[in-house]
Design an enzyme around this catalytic site. Sequence first.
Site, mmCIF file in Angstrom:
data_model
loop_
_atom_site.group_PDB
_atom_site.id
_atom_site.type_symbol
_atom_site.label_atom_id
_atom_site.label_comp_id
_atom_site.label_asym_id
_atom_site.label_seq_id
_atom_site.Cartn_x
_atom_site.Cartn_y
_atom_site.Cartn_z
ATOM 1 N N GLU A 1 -12.155 -0.073 -9.834
ATOM 2 C CA GLU A 1 -11.786 -1.026 -11.070
ATOM 3 C C GLU A 1 -12.834 -0.890 -12.295
ATOM 4 O O GLU A 1 -12.314 -1.050 -13.484
ATOM 5 C CB GLU A 1 -11.654 -2.446 -10.488
ATOM 6 C CG GLU A 1 -10.485 -2.686 -9.763
ATOM 7 C CD GLU A 1 -10.602 -1.939 -8.256
ATOM 8 O OE1 GLU A 1 -11.572 -1.679 -7.940
ATOM 9 O OE2 GLU A 1 -9.353 -2.000 -7.722
ATOM 10 N N GLU B 1 0.754 -1.127 0.071
ATOM 11 C CA GLU B 1 -0.200 0.092 0.071
ATOM 12 C C GLU B 1 0.695 1.288 -0.035
ATOM 13 O O GLU B 1 0.624 2.363 -0.856
ATOM 14 C CB GLU B 1 -1.080 0.101 1.208
ATOM 15 C CG GLU B 1 -1.959 -1.180 1.456
ATOM 16 C CD GLU B 1 -3.225 -0.951 0.156
ATOM 17 O OE1 GLU B 1 -3.032 -0.005 -0.728
ATOM 18 O OE2 GLU B 1 -4.046 -1.926 0.183
ATOM 19 N N ASP C 1 -4.566 -9.656 -8.088
ATOM 20 C CA ASP C 1 -4.758 -8.861 -9.390
ATOM 21 C C ASP C 1 -3.570 -8.290 -9.873
ATOM 22 O O ASP C 1 -2.941 -8.170 -11.168
ATOM 23 C CB ASP C 1 -5.618 -7.773 -8.959
ATOM 24 C CG ASP C 1 -5.576 -7.034 -7.664
ATOM 25 O OD1 ASP C 1 -4.400 -7.525 -6.810
ATOM 26 O OD2 ASP C 1 -6.307 -6.218 -7.153
ATOM 27 N N GLU D 1 -18.330 -6.280 -2.737
ATOM 28 C CA GLU D 1 -16.787 -6.752 -2.756
ATOM 29 C C GLU D 1 -16.750 -7.917 -3.297
ATOM 30 O O GLU D 1 -15.739 -8.274 -4.059
ATOM 31 C CB GLU D 1 -16.497 -6.773 -1.311
ATOM 32 C CG GLU D 1 -14.896 -6.800 -1.131
ATOM 33 C CD GLU D 1 -13.940 -5.659 -1.893
ATOM 34 O OE1 GLU D 1 -14.687 -4.719 -2.345
ATOM 35 O OE2 GLU D 1 -12.872 -5.841 -1.410
HETATM 36 C C1 DMJ Z 1 -6.242 0.320 -5.438
HETATM 37 O O1 DMJ Z 1 -5.492 0.799 -4.401
HETATM 38 C C2 DMJ Z 1 -5.384 -0.153 -6.211
HETATM 39 O O2 DMJ Z 1 -5.951 -0.264 -7.573
HETATM 40 C C3 DMJ Z 1 -4.896 -1.832 -6.033
HETATM 41 O O3 DMJ Z 1 -4.104 -2.365 -6.940
HETATM 42 C C4 DMJ Z 1 -6.125 -2.555 -5.606
HETATM 43 N N1 DMJ Z 1 -7.295 -1.911 -5.466
HETATM 44 C C5 DMJ Z 1 -7.293 -0.622 -4.945
HETATM 45 C C6 DMJ Z 1 -8.629 -0.026 -5.175
HETATM 46 O O4 DMJ Z 1 -9.559 -0.853 -5.312
#
Ligand code: DMJ
Length: 631
Positions: free
Chosen positions: A478, A210, A355, A459
């Site tokens: 997204e 993060e 992802d 979610e």
């Molecule tokens: C974001 O912080 C980024 O896109 C991350 O890769 C995963 N998703 C969150 C938002 O949903």
Amino acid sequence: MQWRSIVVGLLVLRVALSCVLWLAFGLGPSWGFNFPIKFSFNLHKIELLKNGDMATSRTNAWSQNVYDNRDHQEKTCSKISENIPKKSYLSFFKTSRDEYDRKYSSFSDALKIKMRGMAKDMFYFGYDNYMKYAFPEDELNPIDCEGRGPDVLNPSNININDVLGNYSLTLIDTLDTLLVLGNVSEFHRAVRLVIDTVSFDKDSTVQVFEANIRILGSLISAHILLTDPRHPFGDVGLEGYDDELLRLAHDLAVRLLPAFENTSTGIPYPRVNLKSGVPPDSINETCTAGAGSLLVEFGILSRLIGDSTFEWVARRAVRALWSLRSNETGLLGNVVNIQTGQWVGKQSGLGAGMDSFYEYLLKSYILFGEKEDYRMFIAAYKSIQSHLRRGREACNEGEGDPPLYVNVNMFNGQIMNTWIDSLQAFFPGLQVLIGDVENAICLHAFYYAIWRRFGALPERYNWQLQAPDVHFYPLRPELVESTYLLYQATKNPFYLHVGMHILQSIEKDTKVKCGYATLHHVVDKSKEDRMESFFLSETCKYLYLLFDEDNPLHKSGSRYIFTTEGHIVPIDLRLTWVCETGPRWLRAYVHHLMVLRKCYNPCERIPEERRFALPLKSAYMRQIDHMVGLS
Ligand code: DMJ
């Protein structure tokens, strides 16, 4: 000669029957674009029509296949789904065939301007209130109009503490969105504030992933945009700027480095304390996306400051993860032990925990041109297509369930559960980047149908139960990210309608006194007092860009990618050798990417007959609607 007449006669009959089916039911070959027109007389299709239920297709039906592998829980699911009246395939065509075509086939310039204004207002309502009520804290509590920092009373509250480091997160995460909106003076003011007030010398334990994507990525992006007059926004240099953002980024990255020490595999620890390094009680488990999505930011930093350490550790982590993939399927799991290399979570999917791992293989390659990243991405994509993708083969033709990517066991490809999560909605955007637009269209359409049903993305959505499994929606970007990229690729007005719908739902259901609030429950629309920083840095940015055709980013010659947090990184010769010296196929690929990004004249790419048609045939859209319980 008689046999010739028979053959010709049979051929004519076959063509005639195909035409009749096509004209009557819209089930025939797709028109133009990627698919050559094929006349196919498909006995299986006729069977489906006779049986009146497309879910009976054994080969193409994920809704059917899942029953084969299921245990008690799924049996319960099947009981529930038995109660849902199944519609006949034919009944999809009872409604007006042109309903969707009429609704989605145009989007006026005036409406585009209105939506652009709405997206801009949405951003400023959140941003101004953050600056007024919350800065220098990390986030805005939009209901109470207060700031929010780390949860110091409850260090184990990782939902908050993984992200909030007591470093003005929302301000930093938002920097480049100000440029996208054309607000250079506020961008300069915000940069100054960051330089003057932010320090990473904090007793905060944050998640490496993060901190990397939201803070490090934003600082690097803003630094490049400030210093390189060739970037999309031109010369927005700040007088007296002396690489302070780059130095802050470097300082943060150094504080994250302890995560890569004392790990036998090279896969980093998930969290570090910014002052003291890895906490003594740290767990030895991390998710694949968390450990394997550091290469873009660390790689750029290394190349900008001329210190390969950062790229080296990030690349070592990716290689280590990659080496642990299954020999059978080529898939990775979602949670791994960083000391033993054992998979703790064997689920392989495209959403949470995985992802951005895939995303960064491709984006690292685009930025740095390292062939190994490309090879890994292509191999991963093939495994995904072979083991995760279910449903009919082609998006826009044939019979069977709509394509869907399910969660499987990494070792044998067996389906593990019947939900998909909202994070996976980013994947069509990635498919656009590699040119797999048809698959992107279908997956996006499925997620958009879920949005239409709930006015948000839960979610987790259980496709077997046709109901959410996890109900909250924290204003994630997204779906709009994929919508934007699909619009750039196709220029199809359908995607503007999707964007408008998303914008209006967010405005209607999440706006509160001082900003936009997380939906606690997508059905009853109850709220939580939280506005995550990605709402301003991604959701609003993509919404605005979708409607702002003339944005400098869309101008010919603009070459850039978005990081996983939506930060803009120009594709820069300082970072890559691809455009100049790479092999021909690589240059061709990058050229394709550039074309995609240059807001080219859509007439050049999309044949007339396809240009104003729906990206997905109405029959298939109705099928998806039915499968998510919309009709
Ligand atoms: C974001 O912080 C980024 O896109 C991350 O890769 C995963 N998703 C969150 C938002 O949903």
